[in-house]
Design a protein around this motif. Structure first.
Motif, PDB file in Angstrom:
ATOM      1  N   LYS A 176       0.889  -1.066  -0.025  1.00 38.03           N
ATOM      2  CA  LYS A 176       0.200  -0.096   0.035  1.00 38.03           C
ATOM      3  C   LYS A 176       0.800   1.267  -0.134  1.00 38.03           C
ATOM      4  O   LYS A 176       0.648   2.362  -0.598  1.00 38.03           O
ATOM      5  CB  LYS A 176      -1.024  -0.021   1.317  1.00 38.03           C
ATOM      6  N   ASP A 177       2.072   1.344   0.753  1.00 37.60           N
ATOM      7  CA  ASP A 177       2.866   2.377   0.754  1.00 37.60           C
ATOM      8  C   ASP A 177       3.458   2.747  -0.656  1.00 37.60           C
ATOM      9  O   ASP A 177       3.477   3.899  -1.055  1.00 37.60           O
ATOM     10  CB  ASP A 177       3.765   2.246   1.678  1.00 37.60           C
ATOM     11  N   PHE A 188       0.829   4.020  -2.898  1.00 36.79           N
ATOM     12  CA  PHE A 188       0.365   5.391  -2.473  1.00 36.79           C
ATOM     13  C   PHE A 188       1.252   6.184  -3.357  1.00 36.79           C
ATOM     14  O   PHE A 188       0.999   7.420  -3.951  1.00 36.79           O
ATOM     15  CB  PHE A 188       0.522   5.649  -1.082  1.00 36.79           C
ATOM     16  N   LEU A 206      -6.061   7.607  -2.744  1.00 32.08           N
ATOM     17  CA  LEU A 206      -4.982   7.791  -2.208  1.00 32.08           C
ATOM     18  C   LEU A 206      -5.295   7.775  -0.445  1.00 32.08           C
ATOM     19  O   LEU A 206      -4.377   7.137   0.081  1.00 32.08           O
ATOM     20  CB  LEU A 206      -4.321   9.161  -2.380  1.00 32.08           C
ATOM     21  N   MET A 207      -6.480   8.211  -0.006  1.00 33.06           N
ATOM     22  CA  MET A 207      -6.903   8.200   1.146  1.00 33.06           C
ATOM     23  C   MET A 207      -7.092   7.038   1.571  1.00 33.06           C
ATOM     24  O   MET A 207      -6.603   6.370   2.804  1.00 33.06           O
ATOM     25  CB  MET A 207      -8.035   8.897   1.362  1.00 33.06           C
ATOM     26  N   ARG A 243      -3.792   4.899   2.447  1.00 32.64           N
ATOM     27  CA  ARG A 243      -3.118   5.548   3.692  1.00 32.64           C
ATOM     28  C   ARG A 243      -4.012   5.051   5.029  1.00 32.64           C
ATOM     29  O   ARG A 243      -3.620   4.393   6.040  1.00 32.64           O
ATOM     30  CB  ARG A 243      -3.111   6.768   3.716  1.00 32.64           C
ATOM     31  N   SER A 244      -5.331   4.532   4.690  1.00 31.99           N
ATOM     32  CA  SER A 244      -6.192   4.350   5.750  1.00 31.99           C
ATOM     33  C   SER A 244      -7.443   3.651   5.470  1.00 31.99           C
ATOM     34  O   SER A 244      -8.424   3.973   5.411  1.00 31.99           O
ATOM     35  CB  SER A 244      -6.576   5.578   6.677  1.00 31.99           C
ATOM     36  N   CYS A 293     -11.780   3.272   4.428  1.00 30.53           N
ATOM     37  CA  CYS A 293     -11.758   4.828   4.532  1.00 30.53           C
ATOM     38  C   CYS A 293     -13.336   5.010   4.770  1.00 30.53           C
ATOM     39  O   CYS A 293     -14.332   4.814   4.044  1.00 30.53           O
ATOM     40  CB  CYS A 293     -11.422   5.470   3.375  1.00 30.53           C
TER      41      CYS A 293
END
Length: 312
Positions: free
Chosen positions: A28-29, A32, A87-88, A91-92, A95
């Motif tokens: 995921k990183d 991103f 993108l959100m 990161r989390s 969502c």
């Protein structure tokens, strides 16, 4: 529009959960970073196209460049509607988004994708007039007509979005409100509704046929007429030159319509899959990124002005 806002505000205590892209946690990183770079690249590409067209009007004064500027502006808005939530989500994930935010994203997305369809059809019509009616082209595509076609594309997308979003916002969602997507789209939302969605599906399908298939038929008819003219041209060089002015638009239009028609010209109440998300990435990320590159590389005039602008 007022009906849509009332429905959204009346349900603002209801949240949706976006599952985002299906990816391993250790990826995921990296994803991103990749999508963030792509997002910034898309914005930079399209801003450069708008700048070049706006500041070199004496060289790029043809109607096709006016439409290209509109397309670049649309691509910037288009990718900015979906990419932040993608993108959100990376990161989390998952969502959480509010009902009103979800409906606002849906409204903007439908409006922009409808505008893009009609704008691509307008560009095909412009090529038809330029090749099939060259003597009357300056009159048939005078500035007032260009502005009228562009404005009708934006307004048409807006009206379609008002109808579709109002229908979807009026449905009841009983939970669990989990969307297997990275943004609020029609099909995932219809799958979550606990009320009868047959009428909403029918309206969605009819509007998809009108906006997508209608604009596609105009584009196909334009290029069929162009093809007949090219076949009758006595010189192969003249035929090749005329065809080269259409190549970029044909490529962009082919990629976009093939994916969008597969996704949306069908009843919306279907089971969401990872394939849908992959296809969504293609037309929400790949096509806005590729369009400026294709137009600039395939168009000598834009290419020349770009090199002059960048002092290459």
């Amino acid at each position: 529009m007022e009906r849509f806002l009332q429905l959204a505000n009346g349900s603002n205590d209801q949240d949706f959960i976006l599952l985002g892209l299906s990816a391993r946690e250790d990826m995921k990183d990296s994803l991103f970073v990749i999508f963030l770079i792509l997002y910034l690249l898309i914005l930079l590409e399209n801003m450069l196209v708008i700048y070049v067209i706006g500041n070199h009007h004496e060289l790029l004064h043809k109607p096709m460049y006016f439409f290209l500027g509109n397309l670049s502006c649309l691509e910037m808005c288009y990718v900015s509607v979906t990419m932040p939530s993608l993108l959100m989500g990376l990161r989390s994930s998952p969502c959480r988004v509010s009902f009103s935010s979800c409906m606002a994203q849906l409204f903007l997305f439908i409006s922009l994708i409808g505008t893009k369809c009609t704008l691509l059809a307008s560009m095909a019509y412009d090529r038809y007039l330029a090749i099939c009616h060259p003597l009357h082209y300056p009159l048939l595509m005078r500035p007032q007509i260009c502005w009228g076609l562009a404005l009708s594309s934006w307004v048409g997308g807006l009206l379609v979005s008002v109808v579709k979003t109002t229908c979807i916002a009026s449905l009841s969602y009983c939970g669990p409100n989990v969307l297997n997507h990275f943004f609020c789209d029609v099909s995932p939302l219809l799958n979550l509704s606990c009320t009868h969605v047959a009428l909403t599906e029918l309206i969605d399908f009819i509007l998809a046929i009108v906006i997508f298939c209608g604009s596609l038929l105009i584009a196909i008819a334009s290029y069929m007429a162009i093809g007949r003219v090219l076949i009758r041209m006595p010189s192969a060089a003249a035929s090749h030159k005329a065809l080269s002015t259409c190549a970029s638009h044909l490529l962009v239009m082919g990629i976009f319509y093939s994916v969008v028609l597969f996704m949306y010209s069908r009843p919306g109440h279907i089971k969401p899959t990872d394939l849908n998300k992959v296809l969504s990435v293609i037309y929400t990320v790949a096509t806005p990124m590729c369009s400026p590159i294709i137009y600039c590389l395939r168009n000598r005039e834009v290419h020349t002005v770009l090199k002059k602008t960048l002092h290459l």
